[in-house]
Design a protein around this motif. Structure first.
Motif, short mmCIF file in Angstrom:
data_model
loop_
_atom_site.label_atom_id
_atom_site.label_comp_id
_atom_site.label_asym_id
_atom_site.label_seq_id
_atom_site.Cartn_x
_atom_site.Cartn_y
_atom_site.Cartn_z
N VAL A 11 0.71 -1.24 0.07
CA VAL A 11 0.06 0.18 0.04
C VAL A 11 0.82 1.22 0.12
O VAL A 11 2.13 1.29 0.41
N ILE A 12 0.31 2.37 -0.50
CA ILE A 12 0.90 3.55 -0.44
C ILE A 12 0.04 4.42 0.59
O ILE A 12 -1.31 4.40 0.47
N VAL A 13 0.66 5.38 1.34
CA VAL A 13 -0.09 6.30 2.26
C VAL A 13 -0.46 7.66 1.39
O VAL A 13 0.44 8.15 0.91
N ILE A 14 -1.66 7.84 1.61
CA ILE A 14 -2.12 8.93 0.63
C ILE A 14 -2.32 10.37 1.52
O ILE A 14 -2.55 11.37 0.84
N SER A 15 -2.25 10.23 2.88
CA SER A 15 -2.39 11.44 3.61
C SER A 15 -1.72 11.19 5.07
O SER A 15 -1.43 10.08 5.54
N GLY A 16 -1.34 12.22 5.84
CA GLY A 16 -0.59 12.20 7.10
C GLY A 16 0.75 12.42 7.04
O GLY A 16 1.22 12.68 5.75
N LYS A 17 1.53 11.99 8.14
CA LYS A 17 2.91 12.34 8.30
C LYS A 17 3.85 11.55 7.30
O LYS A 17 5.06 11.81 7.09
N ASP A 18 3.31 10.22 7.04
CA ASP A 18 4.00 9.37 6.17
C ASP A 18 3.35 9.38 4.50
O ASP A 18 3.77 8.53 3.91
N LYS A 19 2.98 10.67 4.16
CA LYS A 19 2.35 10.65 2.97
C LYS A 19 3.43 10.24 1.76
O LYS A 19 4.43 10.90 1.93
N GLY A 20 2.99 9.27 0.72
CA GLY A 20 4.15 9.07 -0.44
C GLY A 20 4.59 7.89 -0.20
O GLY A 20 5.39 7.38 -0.97
N LYS A 21 4.73 7.26 1.23
CA LYS A 21 5.52 6.42 1.56
C LYS A 21 5.05 5.07 1.16
O LYS A 21 3.42 5.18 1.41
N GLU A 62 10.31 1.22 19.73
CA GLU A 62 9.66 1.63 18.68
C GLU A 62 8.86 0.61 17.86
O GLU A 62 9.50 -0.58 17.50
N ARG A 63 7.56 0.53 17.08
CA ARG A 63 6.77 -0.02 16.53
C ARG A 63 5.70 0.72 15.73
O ARG A 63 5.67 1.85 15.93
N GLU A 64 5.29 -0.01 14.73
CA GLU A 64 4.29 0.46 13.87
C GLU A 64 2.98 0.79 14.52
O GLU A 64 2.59 -0.13 15.46
N GLY A 65 2.57 2.08 14.23
CA GLY A 65 1.09 2.43 14.95
C GLY A 65 0.03 2.49 13.80
O GLY A 65 0.27 1.95 12.65
N ALA A 66 -1.16 2.48 14.11
CA ALA A 66 -2.25 2.29 13.14
C ALA A 66 -2.29 3.53 12.36
O ALA A 66 -2.31 4.59 12.73
N ILE A 67 -2.88 3.14 11.03
CA ILE A 67 -3.21 4.18 10.32
C ILE A 67 -4.64 3.68 9.57
O ILE A 67 -4.98 2.62 9.56
N HIS A 68 -5.41 4.85 9.62
CA HIS A 68 -6.86 4.57 9.22
C HIS A 68 -6.88 4.17 7.76
O HIS A 68 -5.85 4.64 6.96
N ALA A 69 -7.80 3.15 7.55
CA ALA A 69 -7.78 2.45 6.09
C ALA A 69 -8.16 3.38 5.00
O ALA A 69 -7.72 3.35 3.81
N SER A 70 -8.82 4.68 5.38
CA SER A 70 -9.18 5.51 4.26
C SER A 70 -7.85 6.40 4.03
O SER A 70 -7.75 6.97 2.90
N ASN A 71 -6.79 6.31 4.69
CA ASN A 71 -5.48 7.12 4.25
C ASN A 71 -4.40 6.06 3.52
O ASN A 71 -3.09 6.60 3.38
#
Length: 106
Positions: A11-21, A62-71
């Motif tokens: 997947v690609i992140v489309i919004s938030g602090k990790d946008k584009g990753k 340090e570990r991965e946090g949740a990202i909303h599925a719409s993002n």
């Protein structure tokens, strides 16, 4: 979220602090519409050692946090660009389909 994004999807992140990753989905929480993506949305947690468990890790973790599925958007397997996901029914079975190219997603 009717299983549009599943574990091990790219997947690609489309919004938030990790946008584009981009990254691989580690796990999905369908009740809260959240996904956990490998290496993205890193959060720090302070953890004490668990008594009786010598292998427990203590300190700042340090570990991965949740990202909303719409993002997040699924990456098209054909050209590695973001795509929406459709559902196609063939011979009574449901398949996920990349809207961008029409290819089936396994």
């Amino acid at each position: 979220m009717p299983a549009r994004i599943r574990r091990d999807d790219e997947v690609i992140v489309i919004s938030g602090k990790d946008k584009g990753k981009t990254g691989r989905v580690l796990r999905v929480d369908p009740e809260k519409d959240r996904v956990y993506v490998e290496g993205l949305n890193i959060v720090k947690r302070h953890q004490r050692p668990t008594p009786g468990r010598p292998d427990s890790v203590a300190g700042v973790i340090e570990r991965e946090g949740a990202i909303h599925a719409s993002n997040v958007m699924l990456l098209d397997p054909k050209d590695n660009k973001p795509t929406r996901v459709g559902i196609e029914i063939h011979e009574g079975r449901r398949f996920r389909v990349a809207r961008r190219s029409g290819t089936r997603i396994d």
